[in-house]
Structure formats: C-alpha cells, structure tokens
Design a protein around this motif. Sequence first.
Motif, PDB file in Angstrom:
ATOM      1  N   GLU A 586     -26.871 -22.432  16.766  1.00 58.51           N
ATOM      2  CA  GLU A 586     -26.836 -23.522  17.746  1.00 58.51           C
ATOM      3  C   GLU A 586     -25.483 -24.237  17.715  1.00 58.51           C
ATOM      4  O   GLU A 586     -24.949 -24.619  18.779  1.00 58.51           O
ATOM      5  CB  GLU A 586     -27.965 -24.516  17.463  1.00 58.51           C
ATOM      6  N   LYS A 587     -24.942 -24.412  16.521  1.00 63.04           N
ATOM      7  CA  LYS A 587     -23.657 -25.102  16.399  1.00 63.04           C
ATOM      8  C   LYS A 587     -22.537 -24.292  17.043  1.00 63.04           C
ATOM      9  O   LYS A 587     -21.687 -24.835  17.759  1.00 63.04           O
ATOM     10  CB  LYS A 587     -23.349 -25.341  14.925  1.00 63.04           C
ATOM     11  N   VAL A 588     -22.537 -22.972  16.802  1.00 63.42           N
ATOM     12  CA  VAL A 588     -21.492 -22.114  17.381  1.00 63.42           C
ATOM     13  C   VAL A 588     -21.526 -22.187  18.908  1.00 63.42           C
ATOM     14  O   VAL A 588     -20.487 -22.294  19.569  1.00 63.42           O
ATOM     15  CB  VAL A 588     -21.676 -20.657  16.900  1.00 63.42           C
ATOM     16  N   ILE A 589     -22.710 -22.149  19.483  1.00 66.85           N
ATOM     17  CA  ILE A 589     -22.824 -22.183  20.944  1.00 66.85           C
ATOM     18  C   ILE A 589     -22.413 -23.548  21.492  1.00 66.85           C
ATOM     19  O   ILE A 589     -21.624 -23.649  22.440  1.00 66.85           O
ATOM     20  CB  ILE A 589     -24.260 -21.832  21.379  1.00 66.85           C
ATOM     21  N   SER A 590     -22.939 -24.626  20.908  1.00 63.81           N
ATOM     22  CA  SER A 590     -22.680 -25.969  21.438  1.00 63.81           C
ATOM     23  C   SER A 590     -21.201 -26.344  21.334  1.00 63.81           C
ATOM     24  O   SER A 590     -20.691 -27.095  22.166  1.00 63.81           O
ATOM     25  CB  SER A 590     -23.518 -26.997  20.688  1.00 63.81           C
ATOM     26  N   GLU A 591     -20.481 -25.791  20.340  1.00 63.90           N
ATOM     27  CA  GLU A 591     -19.068 -26.116  20.186  1.00 63.90           C
ATOM     28  C   GLU A 591     -18.166 -25.318  21.107  1.00 63.90           C
ATOM     29  O   GLU A 591     -16.963 -25.587  21.181  1.00 63.90           O
ATOM     30  CB  GLU A 591     -18.637 -25.880  18.732  1.00 63.90           C
ATOM     31  N   ASP A 605     -15.503 -15.795  22.154  1.00 63.93           N
ATOM     32  CA  ASP A 605     -14.754 -14.550  22.272  1.00 63.93           C
ATOM     33  C   ASP A 605     -15.722 -13.372  22.277  1.00 63.93           C
ATOM     34  O   ASP A 605     -16.860 -13.470  21.781  1.00 63.93           O
ATOM     35  CB  ASP A 605     -13.757 -14.425  21.117  1.00 63.93           C
ATOM     36  N   PRO A 606     -15.326 -12.231  22.835  1.00 61.90           N
ATOM     37  CA  PRO A 606     -16.229 -11.075  22.954  1.00 61.90           C
ATOM     38  C   PRO A 606     -16.807 -10.613  21.621  1.00 61.90           C
ATOM     39  O   PRO A 606     -17.974 -10.199  21.565  1.00 61.90           O
ATOM     40  CB  PRO A 606     -15.338  -9.990  23.574  1.00 61.90           C
ATOM     41  N   GLN A 607     -16.025 -10.687  20.537  1.00 61.97           N
ATOM     42  CA  GLN A 607     -16.533 -10.229  19.239  1.00 61.97           C
ATOM     43  C   GLN A 607     -17.689 -11.101  18.765  1.00 61.97           C
ATOM     44  O   GLN A 607     -18.702 -10.600  18.264  1.00 61.97           O
ATOM     45  CB  GLN A 607     -15.388 -10.236  18.211  1.00 61.97           C
ATOM     46  N   GLN A 611     -21.676 -10.146  18.140  1.00 60.84           N
ATOM     47  CA  GLN A 611     -22.416 -10.432  16.910  1.00 60.84           C
ATOM     48  C   GLN A 611     -23.723 -11.182  17.228  1.00 60.84           C
ATOM     49  O   GLN A 611     -24.770 -10.911  16.627  1.00 60.84           O
ATOM     50  CB  GLN A 611     -21.554 -11.263  15.961  1.00 60.84           C
ATOM     51  N   LEU A 612     -23.636 -12.141  18.163  1.00 61.15           N
ATOM     52  CA  LEU A 612     -24.845 -12.882  18.556  1.00 61.15           C
ATOM     53  C   LEU A 612     -25.881 -11.941  19.160  1.00 61.15           C
ATOM     54  O   LEU A 612     -27.082 -12.040  18.868  1.00 61.15           O
ATOM     55  CB  LEU A 612     -24.475 -13.976  19.558  1.00 61.15           C
ATOM     56  N   VAL A 613     -25.418 -11.035  19.999  1.00 64.37           N
ATOM     57  CA  VAL A 613     -26.343 -10.096  20.656  1.00 64.37           C
ATOM     58  C   VAL A 613     -27.048  -9.240  19.621  1.00 64.37           C
ATOM     59  O   VAL A 613     -28.265  -9.039  19.677  1.00 64.37           O
ATOM     60  CB  VAL A 613     -25.574  -9.223  21.672  1.00 64.37           C
ATOM     61  N   HIS A 614     -26.298  -8.737  18.619  1.00 69.12           N
ATOM     62  CA  HIS A 614     -26.911  -7.898  17.575  1.00 69.12           C
ATOM     63  C   HIS A 614     -27.916  -8.699  16.758  1.00 69.12           C
ATOM     64  O   HIS A 614     -29.002  -8.189  16.435  1.00 69.12           O
ATOM     65  CB  HIS A 614     -25.823  -7.319  16.662  1.00 69.12           C
TER      66      HIS A 614
END
Length: 682
Positions: A586-591, A605-607, A611-614
């Motif tokens: 949640e923190k990664v997305i909100s930031e 970034d795409p990488q 990672q989130l998708v996996h």
Amino acid sequence: MKFKDISVLLAVLLIVVMMVIPLPPVLLDILLIINISLSITILLVGMNTKEPLDFSIFPSLLLITTLFRLALNVSTTRAILSHGHAGQVVATFGEFVIGGNPVIGFIIFLILIIIQFLVITKGSERVAEVAARFTLDAMPGKQMSIDADLNAGLISEKDARARREKVGREADFYGAMDGASKFVKGDAIAGIIILFINVIGGFIIGMTMMGMDFAQAASTFTLLSVGDGLVSQIPALLISTATGIIVTRAASDGNLGDDLTRQLFAYPKLIYVVAGCIALFGLVTPIGILLTWSIAGLLAFAAYKMQKAKEKEEEALEEINEAPPAEENSPENVLNLLHVDSLEFEFGLGLIPLADTSQGGDILDRVIAIRKQVALELGLVIPIIRIRDNVNLESNEYVIKLKGNEIARGEIFLNHYLMLAPEDEDHGIAGIETTEPTFGLPALWIQEEMKKKAEIFGFTVVDASSVITTHLAETIKRYAHEILGREETKQLLDKAKEHYPSLVEELVPQLLSVGQIQKVLQKLLKEKISIRNLPVILETLADWAVFTKNPDYLAEYVRQGLARQITSQLAVNKMIQVITVNANLEKVISENVQETEQGVYLTLDPQTIQQLVHAINDTVQQVVNVGIQPIILTSPAIRMYLKQIVERINADIPVISFNELESDVEVQNIGVVHFQHAGVVA
C-alpha cells in the motif's frame, strides 16, 4: 381546464337535462338542425379517414349522439303531447317532406327503420364483433413480429413502442365498437316505440283534452309523430352508415373516395363490357335505346378516358424505372454508408436456420431475453443488435462486433450439442474437439445420440443456440462500459428525470455534464457494478461534484454510496472471503500516485509493476486452487490504482475497499499479498 373541455362536459350534462326540462319550440328547432349537421359531419369524417384509429373517439361519440337523439325524442314527444306542435322543423318534415300524407310518411319511416335496423346496423354489429375477435386473436403474433423487427434492427425502440401502442389501441377500438354498435340498434327500436306512443297518446289526448274530433286528432298527431320520427331517424341512418364504413375499412393508403375511384375503376376494359350490356338491354327489352344507349355511351367514354390515363401512368413508371437511380451518386447516399451500428451479430450461411423462425430458429427471442437480462443485472439498455448473415465467414462461424470492430468470434455446429469435459478425462464419448467460446474451457461437439450418455456421466451439455446466447450475453457484459455512450446516458437521465426531476435538474448541467456522468457510469460498468440504482448514483454525484469533477474520484465515491449493493453482490450469508495486501505494498502504491490536469496516474517503473503483478498472481492462484473466488480487499486510498495492476492478471477479479462493505458483514482473510521492494520484506 381548457374551455373546449368544459364545453364538452356542459354539453353532455345539458343532454341529460333536456330529458327533464321542457324546451321552447325555437330551441328545439335549433337542436334538431344541430343534430342533422352533426350526423352529416360524422358521416363525412368517417368516409375520409384512412384507417379506423384515425377516428378512435367514434365509439364514445356514438354513445353521445345516440343519447342526444333520444333526449330530442323525449323533448319533441313532450311538446307534441302537451301543445300539439313541436316547432317548425318537425312540422316541415311532417308536411313538406312526406307531402302531408301520414300513411306515406308512416311507410317511409318504417322503410328507414328496416334499412337501419336490419341492414346497416345488423351488418355493422357483426363486422365489429368479428373484427374485435380477430384483432384480439392476432395480438400475440403482432407483438412477436414487432419484437422480431426490433431485434433485427429494422425498427427503433421508439417505432416498436409506437407499433405496440397501435396494436393495443386497435384491440380497444374494435372491442369498443362491438359494444357501441348496440347503441344504434337500441336507438332504432326506441324510435319505433316512441312513434307508436306519440300516435296513440296524441290521439287520446287530442280527443279527450284538446276537443279535437277523430279525423283531426288522427291527422294532426300522426303527421307530427311521423315528422318527429323522420327528423330523428335520418340523422340516425347517417351515423349508422358512418359506423358501417368505419368498421369495414381495410388497410389502405387513402380515404374511401380514393379507394373507390382507384380500385372500382382500375379495369377500364371491364367498363366497356358493362356499356355493351346496357346497350344490349335497349335492343332486346322494351326499355328503349334512347335511355340505355345514352348511359352506355357515357360509360364507354368514361372507360376510354380511364384507359388513356392508365396508359400515361404506366409510361411514366417505365421512364422512372429505366432512369439511373440518382441516389446512388448522391452525397446523402454516401453519408449513409458511414453509419456504424453499436452492436452487430454476424454469422455464416450455415447458421441461417438459427435466425429463421420458419425453420425453428429462436435466436431473435433469445436476443430479446439477453437485452432484458442485461437491463436487470447492469441497468444498461442495450441498443439494437443488428443481426445479419455474412458470406465472408466460414459456414459455422459467427462474429460479434462493437461499433464495427470484432470483439468476439466462435464456431458452432447445428444439430450438435456442446459437452464440457476435461481433456485428460477418459469418457469414451466421440465428438469434435473444440474450446467453449465464452470461458475458453475444453469441450466437444457431440451428436444427439451421444447426449444422454454425456448427461449420465454428469457432463454439462448445451445446445448450439444456448452456446451463442451465453457468448453474446457475456460479451455484452464484458464490454458494457464501451456500449454506454453519451446518447445512452442521456436516455437514462431522461428516464430518471420522470421520477426524480429535482435531482436531475440539480446535477445536469449545473454540476456535471452528460459526458462526465457517462465516464463515471463507464467506470462502474467496467468493474461489473450495476448502474440500475441510478437515483443513488446521481445523489452521490450531486453531493461530491461540488468538491471535484474528476471522474476517477467521483466513481470511488459512488462505489462507497453503493456499499449495500456491492456487499450483496459479493458476500454470501453475510460473510465474505478476501485477499488483503500488506502495508508495504500500500505504501509503494500511495507514494507513486501523480495527479495531473488529465487525470490521476500511477508512476511506478515497469520492473516494480512486474514484481507487484507476480506477487498478486501468486496469492490469487493459491486461492483459486482451493476453489474460492478471489476478492481483493484494500484501503480506499489505493483501490483504483491496485485495480489497474490486477487487471493485468484478470480483469474479472473484484478489488474493493473497506468503505464498500456493510458494517455487519463478516470479513474472512484467506490470503495476504506479500511484496518485497527496496530491500524491505513485509
């Protein structure tokens, strides 16, 4: 209430009052002339109507005019028996019309009654009865024909609604005419009875109360009674004739005069034959050639003029047919080619029997059911689905198009059944291997004789029409957000305005435009959220549109306003099993959310996104493997951004926030998405 409405009400009340209050002779004369004028008007209108529904008020008008005549009969009877006269009109009909001879007048009156009662009224009554019965029997077929034309795209929703209303009005009209014709029949009987009452009562009153002798009383009251009968029965005969004309009108493009001249004299050569027959009568009968040959000559001349006119008309038609059509090269015709249907369903030539009702095809009825189903489930009115064959497709192929672009394709085999069965299971049933078009499951097309065996093994077996119907329905639901355009949104708002005018007027266009509301509704439909509860959606938009016009944020507020609906859609017995995400994710997305004038975006970034998708996919697969539908629960702040990432895995996985659940729902956590980023593991 308008003046004309009040005047009609007063006129009906005055008709009733006429039966009670004596009227002066001058007023009686005026009313009798009005009665004759009204009957002539009704006859002429009936002759000039193109179809019965053009004069739909006729049954009610028939009752009013019958009541008016009877009221006049009562008033004239009162005047005749009280004073020995009933005004100038009755006296004129009794003396001038019948030559002052009561016997001749009585015979003419009886002839009029016989013509009206036994010929015109009896025939009109029978025609109205049969027409009412046939119209009611034909209603289901007409309704099915309208639905078929609607789903084939031959007519619009508005045209279909108008045709259904016309079918209902036709049934009501002929049913009313069946009963209204009894008024005319009763009026004829009442006329005979009133005549005898006037004659006998006047004879007695004249001799006992007015001091007349037998001959004077008989002459006076018989003339007046017969005059009264004629002055009422002639208008009644005119209205009876109008009744017969209206109920016997068949489908045509013109009025009675047009039809008579166009159809009766459509064959000029036959008029020559008639002229020859009349001329022959003059030679072989004592009638004489002077009269017969004069009429024969007029008929022959009329036939000649009609034949010349018909030849000119045929020559003009030939010139029109031989001339190159101007529309092919006209700009308007080219513009028509630019029209693109919202939804199209095309099929190969081998699948035509599915759409042909004469061959047992029911695809049109199934499309109607799909439109109703989508309206109930998603609150979206699907536009006309254009159904057509396409010679460019394989014989067993079909294609679904959205605004001219293909969005789904499938292949079916007529006289076969689709059996859903795992590829690795040995069931011993022979068939054509295929993939179920809607959900991509392995399946077999099997013959009818293998159907029972497949059902015994417990496999799901569906017919070809059901395969197409399911595929079409699911495709429409999947692309519902693209089907909803501004025009469809405007129609929904107009419908809501009928019941919630203040709400719609407050919202549109003061707070939001139709296009902004469309974007919010599209976002809801894209995530399978029904927009049927439009009042709640509009109320939520009205509450929050004063703070933001961003469709993304407004859609989130609307979802929270639809918490009860979303909860009932996903929860089972007040319990919902969900996958949650950890605090690090949640923190990664909100930031990494960036807001611009064009909207709100996730700037990872795409990488990191990969990672989130996996991480999400691993947790989802674990839940799916135990047979549970994956539902992801997160905080309201990141819900829509997380949904964008989840769509890369499966667009059908629901992503909801805590604010979209009712407080009395039990939340059971069956999995957590763990995410590692920047050396942090949570």
